[in-house]
Design an enzyme around this catalytic site. Structure first.
Site, PDB file in Angstrom:
ATOM      1  N   HIS A  12       0.841  -1.200   0.000  1.00 36.10           N
ATOM      2  CA  HIS A  12       0.000   0.000   0.000  1.00 36.10           C
ATOM      3  C   HIS A  12       0.876   1.250   0.000  1.00 36.10           C
ATOM      4  CE1 HIS A  12      -4.006  -1.827   1.676  1.00 36.10           C
ATOM      5  NE2 HIS A  12      -3.498  -2.526   0.681  1.00 36.10           N
ATOM      6  N   TYR A  30      -9.150   4.808   8.011  1.00 33.57           N
ATOM      7  CA  TYR A  30      -9.319   5.097   9.440  1.00 33.57           C
ATOM      8  C   TYR A  30     -10.423   6.150   9.516  1.00 33.57           C
ATOM      9  CZ  TYR A  30      -4.788   2.887  10.582  1.00 33.57           C
ATOM     10  OH  TYR A  30      -3.746   2.009  10.750  1.00 33.57           O
ATOM     11  N   PRO A  85      -3.724  -0.622  19.001  1.00 29.52           N
ATOM     12  CA  PRO A  85      -3.485  -1.028  17.613  1.00 29.52           C
ATOM     13  C   PRO A  85      -3.634   0.084  16.568  1.00 29.52           C
ATOM     14  CG  PRO A  85      -5.609  -1.835  18.370  1.00 29.52           C
ATOM     15  CD  PRO A  85      -4.938  -1.233  19.566  1.00 29.52           C
ATOM     16  N   LYS A  91       1.566  -0.615  15.161  1.00 32.26           N
ATOM     17  CA  LYS A  91       2.981  -0.677  15.495  1.00 32.26           C
ATOM     18  C   LYS A  91       3.416  -1.946  16.237  1.00 32.26           C
ATOM     19  CE  LYS A  91       4.633   2.948  13.653  1.00 32.26           C
ATOM     20  NZ  LYS A  91       4.292   2.408  12.340  1.00 32.26           N
ATOM     21  N   TYR A  98       4.202   6.257  10.318  1.00 33.09           N
ATOM     22  CA  TYR A  98       3.419   5.084   9.913  1.00 33.09           C
ATOM     23  C   TYR A  98       4.261   4.082   9.131  1.00 33.09           C
ATOM     24  CZ  TYR A  98      -0.865   2.521   9.028  1.00 33.09           C
ATOM     25  OH  TYR A  98      -1.836   1.542   9.019  1.00 33.09           O
TER      26      TYR A  98
HETATM   27  C1  PHB Z   1      -5.257  -4.861  10.591  1.00 31.38           C
HETATM   28  O1  PHB Z   1      -5.298  -4.997   9.369  1.00 31.38           O
HETATM   29  O2  PHB Z   1      -5.514  -5.793  11.357  1.00 31.38           O
HETATM   30  C2  PHB Z   1      -4.895  -3.540  11.147  1.00 31.38           C
HETATM   31  C3  PHB Z   1      -4.533  -2.524  10.293  1.00 31.38           C
HETATM   32  C4  PHB Z   1      -4.195  -1.275  10.810  1.00 31.38           C
HETATM   33  C5  PHB Z   1      -4.220  -1.078  12.171  1.00 31.38           C
HETATM   34  C6  PHB Z   1      -4.552  -2.106  13.032  1.00 31.38           C
HETATM   35  C7  PHB Z   1      -4.901  -3.345  12.513  1.00 31.38           C
HETATM   36  O3  PHB Z   1      -3.915   0.141  12.659  1.00 31.38           O
END
Ligand code: PHB
Ligand code: APR
Length: 391
Positions: A72, A201, A293, A297, A385
């Site tokens: 990505h 997000y 989460p 990280k 990130y």
């Molecule tokens: C996930 O794909 O499980 C995932 C992706 C981004 C995050 C947390 C979990 O910030």
């Protein structure tokens, strides 16, 4: 039994440590309390920083990740009826790799077993001894019920947040910092194509939601819920209704729905144990620190500890130089605290605070507007990130 490094835990930390040591000709034995099937099925996060994907290649286990993982170049943030893209690649020159943590675990377990190297699964009553002396020991009962003892030079405490290694350090030597949050994530794995090419997000007045994925056929979705939420209260219809509301606030597109294959609730916590070494015990990964989460990280921080630890152990075995081992904690902590800061910041920026008021929410929306609208703001998010450079 005798080995050079006894490793407790076959999560990403323990498996990567064992692999990096193997490539330097250093022996190890892994002791894992769960079964192979259990650790390979356990669903965890799935975002690898740029350098973690490269390290996976360097240790020779990147082939399936390169075939099946999804690269990505950006991510999206949705708020106040709009969606804005953060161009990770354009801002940092780097991308991220979306590849399920349990796939990483499967690749490392298979390679180790193919090489004929030991992993003791289903070990019961694991305990560690004499960590302050020169030859620490690990005791456990193997899966056939036989008592075992391993004598080693060092112990890698890679047994996660609920393991036995951190508690083996005397309480008066432990220095711990933590924060809990007034929310949790309800996560679902869904058999449906992702509804967008990138992660979304979303900060919504009903709470946070996240759209992620595992493959062109599997979508991973999360909803902010209360930490004492009962899964029983979340039937699939309610989950879909809430996901649609929170994630599609920017127009008339809809999320692709499909059968829910798995659902679970993850608590949110920030935790750092600044004592990462005691005698010949070295903690790495979740045994030493936890992040919420939101910044993706957890696994990346585990890999960073292991990179430092494997390097220090290699120096010790190649040249008797123990400076790296002595400096392990000091080397790891600055990166850990930067990841803690980033994860805490993403979390508080995007989640609805149950005790917040209208003022707090407006400040939050202003911050998201700034971060996604200013190049300086977006670059700061992006460089954290994709993974900060190593010093
Ligand atoms: C996930 O794909 O499980 C995932 C992706 C981004 C995050 C947390 C979990 O910030
Ligand atoms: N004895 C042996 N093994 C144990 C014990 C024990 N007493 N206690 C726990 N374990 C095992 C667990 O079953 C697990 O397989 O240790 C392993 C720890 O793995 P993880 O929890 O995955 O921790 P780590 O390898 O540090 O990886 C960190 O995992 O939790 C995620 O978000 C986190 O992505 C991060 C990553």
């Amino acid at each position: 039994m005798r080995t050079q490094v006894g490793i407790i835990g076959a999560g990403p930390s323990g498996l990567l440590l064992a692999r990096m040591l193997q490539l330097q000709g250093i022996e190890s034995i892994i002791i894992e309390s769960r079964s192979r099937a259990y650790i390979e099925a356990r669903i965890r996060a799935g975002v690898m920083e740029h350098w973690v994907a490269e390290l996976t290649d360097e240790v020779g286990l990147g082939a399936r990740m390169r075939r099946e993982g999804l690269v990505h170049d950006g991510l999206e943030i949705s708020f106040a009826g709009q969606r804005r893209r953060i161009d990770l690649k354009g801002l940092t020159g780097k991308s991220i790799m979306v590849y399920g943590q349990q796939e990483f675990v499967k690749d490392f377990v298979a390679a180790r077993l193919d090489d004929g190297l030991p992993i003791h699964f289903e070990a019961a009553g694991v305990s560690i001894h004499n960590i302050e002396g020169d030859s620490p020991r690990i005791r456990f009962t193997d899966k056939d019920g036989a008592p075992r003892e391993i004598e080693c030079d060092f112990i890698g405490g890679c047994d996660g947040f609920h393991g036995i290694c951190r508690p083996a350090i005397p309480a008066d030597k432990l220095s711990i910092f933590e924060k809990t949050y007034p929310y949790a994530w309800l996560g679902v794995m869904v058999e449906a194509p992702p509804s967008s090419d990138e992660l979304i997000y979303s900060s919504h007045d009903n709470g946070f939601a996240l759209h992620s994925m595992r493959s062109p056929e599997l979508t991973r979705l999360y909803l902010q819920v209360s930490p004492d939420e009962d899964l029983e209260n979340w039937r699939d219809e309610r989950i879909w209704a809430e996901l649609q509301t929170r994630l599609t606030q920017d127009g008339d597109w809809r999320l692709n729905e499909g059968p829910v294959l798995q659902k679970g609730i993850t608590p949110m916590r920030s935790f750092v144990c600044e004592t990462m070494r005691h005698g010949r015990l070295f903690l790495a990964g979740d045994s030493a620190h936890i992040v919420p989460p939101t910044g993706a990280k957890g696994m990346n921080l585990a890999a960073a500890d292991v990179k430092v630890l494997a390097g220090a152990l290699t120096d010790f075995y190649k040249s008797g130089d123990s400076a790296g081992l002595d400096g392990y904690t000091a080397q790891c902590l600055p990166r850990i605290w930067k990841a803690e800061r980033f994860s805490w910041w993403m979390t508080q920026m995007l989640h609805l605070s149950p005790d917040g008021d209208g003022f707090d929410r407006r400040v939050q929306l202003a911050e998201i507007d700034y971060i996604t609208g200013s190049e300086a703001g977006a670059r700061s998010l992006a460089e954290n990130y994709v993974g900060l450079p190593f010093d």
